[in-house]
Enzyme design. Structure first.
Site, mmCIF file in Angstrom:
data_model
loop_
_atom_site.group_PDB
_atom_site.id
_atom_site.type_symbol
_atom_site.label_atom_id
_atom_site.label_comp_id
_atom_site.label_asym_id
_atom_site.label_seq_id
_atom_site.Cartn_x
_atom_site.Cartn_y
_atom_site.Cartn_z
ATOM 1 C CB ILE A 137 57.250 15.309 48.936
ATOM 2 C CG1 ILE A 137 58.377 15.168 47.905
ATOM 3 C CG2 ILE A 137 57.446 14.345 50.101
ATOM 4 C CD1 ILE A 137 59.758 15.540 48.403
ATOM 5 C CB SER A 180 64.679 16.730 56.661
ATOM 6 O OG SER A 180 65.057 15.393 56.411
ATOM 7 C CE1 TYR A 231 64.053 23.705 51.014
ATOM 8 C CE2 TYR A 231 66.040 22.495 50.390
ATOM 9 C CZ TYR A 231 64.666 22.529 50.602
ATOM 10 O OH TYR A 231 63.910 21.390 50.425
ATOM 11 C CE LYS A 290 63.432 21.371 53.822
ATOM 12 N NZ LYS A 290 62.165 20.785 54.296
ATOM 13 C CB SER A 292 57.517 19.178 44.341
ATOM 14 O OG SER A 292 58.637 20.031 44.486
HETATM 15 P P1 NDP Z 1 55.715 21.826 46.989
HETATM 16 O O1 NDP Z 1 55.946 23.268 46.806
HETATM 17 O O2 NDP Z 1 54.992 21.073 45.938
HETATM 18 O O3 NDP Z 1 54.998 21.551 48.374
HETATM 19 C C1 NDP Z 1 55.134 22.386 49.482
HETATM 20 C C2 NDP Z 1 53.770 22.516 50.116
HETATM 21 O O4 NDP Z 1 53.899 23.254 51.326
HETATM 22 C C3 NDP Z 1 52.780 23.267 49.241
HETATM 23 O O5 NDP Z 1 51.658 22.442 49.053
HETATM 24 C C4 NDP Z 1 52.432 24.516 50.031
HETATM 25 O O6 NDP Z 1 51.053 24.802 49.891
HETATM 26 C C5 NDP Z 1 52.786 24.103 51.453
HETATM 27 N N1 NDP Z 1 53.183 25.227 52.289
HETATM 28 C C6 NDP Z 1 54.200 26.094 52.102
HETATM 29 N N2 NDP Z 1 54.234 27.017 53.073
HETATM 30 C C7 NDP Z 1 53.203 26.726 53.909
HETATM 31 C C8 NDP Z 1 52.700 27.316 55.087
HETATM 32 N N3 NDP Z 1 53.245 28.409 55.625
HETATM 33 N N4 NDP Z 1 51.629 26.745 55.684
HETATM 34 C C9 NDP Z 1 51.057 25.634 55.162
HETATM 35 N N5 NDP Z 1 51.497 25.034 54.046
HETATM 36 C C10 NDP Z 1 52.549 25.577 53.427
HETATM 37 O O7 NDP Z 1 57.168 21.234 47.190
HETATM 38 P P2 NDP Z 1 57.718 19.827 47.705
HETATM 39 O O8 NDP Z 1 56.717 18.776 47.644
HETATM 40 O O9 NDP Z 1 59.002 19.637 47.032
HETATM 41 O O10 NDP Z 1 58.015 20.172 49.220
HETATM 42 C C11 NDP Z 1 57.545 19.372 50.291
HETATM 43 C C12 NDP Z 1 58.671 19.218 51.297
HETATM 44 O O11 NDP Z 1 59.679 18.394 50.743
HETATM 45 C C13 NDP Z 1 59.340 20.533 51.661
HETATM 46 O O12 NDP Z 1 59.600 20.559 53.043
HETATM 47 C C14 NDP Z 1 60.641 20.474 50.878
HETATM 48 O O13 NDP Z 1 61.641 21.252 51.468
HETATM 49 C C15 NDP Z 1 60.930 18.993 50.932
HETATM 50 N N6 NDP Z 1 61.851 18.499 49.938
HETATM 51 C C16 NDP Z 1 61.515 18.476 48.618
HETATM 52 C C17 NDP Z 1 62.374 17.941 47.698
HETATM 53 C C18 NDP Z 1 62.016 17.785 46.267
HETATM 54 O O14 NDP Z 1 62.885 17.419 45.468
HETATM 55 N N7 NDP Z 1 60.774 18.024 45.877
HETATM 56 C C19 NDP Z 1 63.691 17.434 48.086
HETATM 57 C C20 NDP Z 1 63.953 17.508 49.483
HETATM 58 C C21 NDP Z 1 63.057 18.004 50.370
HETATM 59 P P3 NDP Z 1 50.480 26.311 49.996
HETATM 60 O O15 NDP Z 1 51.348 27.169 49.135
HETATM 61 O O16 NDP Z 1 49.091 26.178 49.498
HETATM 62 O O17 NDP Z 1 50.546 26.671 51.435
#
Ligand code: NDP
Length: 293
Positions: free
Chosen positions: A29, A175, A190, A194, A225
């Site tokens: 996202i 969120s 989780y 959220k 994702s």
């Molecule tokens: P991804 O895993 O693709 O993206 C999450 C990103 O967060 C990664 O690029 C990761 O990169 C980064 N990340 C994780 N921990 C850290 C950290 N400690 N410091 C810096 N960066 C961090 O998943 P999504 O795109 O799905 O997730 C993005 C957001 O959307 C999240 O908050 C998720 O909860 C939310 N969300 C997603 C949904 C979905 O269906 N995809 C639905 C509802 C909410 P790296 O590992 O390199 O740090």
């Protein structure tokens, strides 16, 4: 009053000249939002812990024409104040203000289904599968880090509002619909985190309004994702089939995952509409109308 041609979508949603920062911007996202903003003219900085991921995402998805650009910044671990301060310093060497911060960095937590009608076995299955340290970790990244990231960049966001108009500098917290529905989806920690992120965004919108900075939240349903599919391809993109969405254990009226375009529209709406503050925009394919919330 404006002339009709001034209401063209390209004018309403232009972010040309904006400086934006997206945590977790290298995949999922966060990357969808980075593309949306860069396609509409912004200089978008993406950060995360894996710098090579950021480099790939920026190289592949930076617009081939126009002023918009995606640039890797970091690496940064948003759970570390030191790492966040170093990111502020890096951004300040490139930009004098920040128009938009998107907190998309997030992690999933321990999973266990509360399916048994026997209190004894239900209790034990969750007790054995989860640990307080795993709950802390989920809250640390998905809630606490959102707070400290916003605090770290608040002065640069206020500068944007001072220069471009009251409440133009803004924050979008990614969120989740999981923070609204009562269904645990087999991951209590989780969903609780959220829910906390949603309330945090609301509190920040009220408390930080005096600085001229808006805070809103997008609560997505299912989007492809790394978190939802466990992988991404060489373009840092993931695929989520209709079958995978059907297997979620509750109805998803749209019958599919959300698209890059649908996330882009939500992002640009909140980014540009200075009259919206403290709102949660749910982009869930209709799930909230089917599952108790
Ligand atoms: P991804 O895993 O693709 O993206 C999450 C990103 O967060 C990664 O690029 C990761 O990169 C980064 N990340 C994780 N921990 C850290 C950290 N400690 N410091 C810096 N960066 C961090 O998943 P999504 O795109 O799905 O997730 C993005 C957001 O959307 C999240 O908050 C998720 O909860 C939310 N969300 C997603 C949904 C979905 O269906 N995809 C639905 C509802 C909410 P790296 O590992 O390199 O740090």
């Amino acid at each position: 009053m404006v002339e009709t041609q001034e209401l063209q979508a390209s004018r309403l949603f232009s972010v040309e000249g904006w400086a934006c920062l997206i945590t977790g911007g290298g995949s999922g996202i966060g990357l969808m939002c980075a593309q949306a903003l860069a396609a509409n003219g912004a200089r978008v900085y993406i950060t995360g812990r894996r710098f090579e991921v950021l480099e790939t995402a920026a190289k592949v998805h930076s617009p081939k024409s126009g002023p918009g650009k995606i640039t890797p910044l970091g690496p940064c671990d948003v759970t570390s104040k030191t790492s966040l301060m170093s990111l502020v310093t890096s951004l300040m060497s490139l930009e004098s203000r920040l128009d938009l911060l998107i907190c998309s960095a997030g992690i999933s937590g321990p999973k266990a289904q509360p399916s048994s009608p026997s209190a004894h076995s239900l209790s034990h299955s969750l007790w054995d599968a989860e640990a307080p340290s795993a709950w802390s970790s989920v809250f640390n990244t998905n809630v606490t880090a959102v707070y400290f990231t916003t605090l770290a960049f608040l002065p640069l966001l206020q500068t944007a509002s001072t220069q471009s108009g009251h409440m133009s500098g803004n924050v979008i917290v990614i969120s989740s619909m999981s923070g609204i529905i009562r269904h645990s989806q087999g991951h209590f920690s989780y969903n609780a985190a959220k829910g906390a992120a949603i309330h945090l965004a609301r509190m920040m919108s009220t408390e930080f309004q005096k600085t001229g900075v808006r805070v809103n939240s997008i609560a997505p349903g299912y989007f492809p994702s790394e978190m939802t599919t466990g992988e991404s391809d060489e373009r840092m993109k993931s695929e989520m089939s209709e079958e995978a969405v059907k297997g979620k254990g509750h109805p998803v009226p749209a019958g599919r995952a959300g698209s890059d375009e649908e996330m882009a529209m939500a992002c640009l709406f909140l980014a540009r509409n200075r009259y919206v503050n403290g709102e949660i925009v749910v982009v869930d394919g209709g799930v909230r109308g089917q599952v108790p919330a």
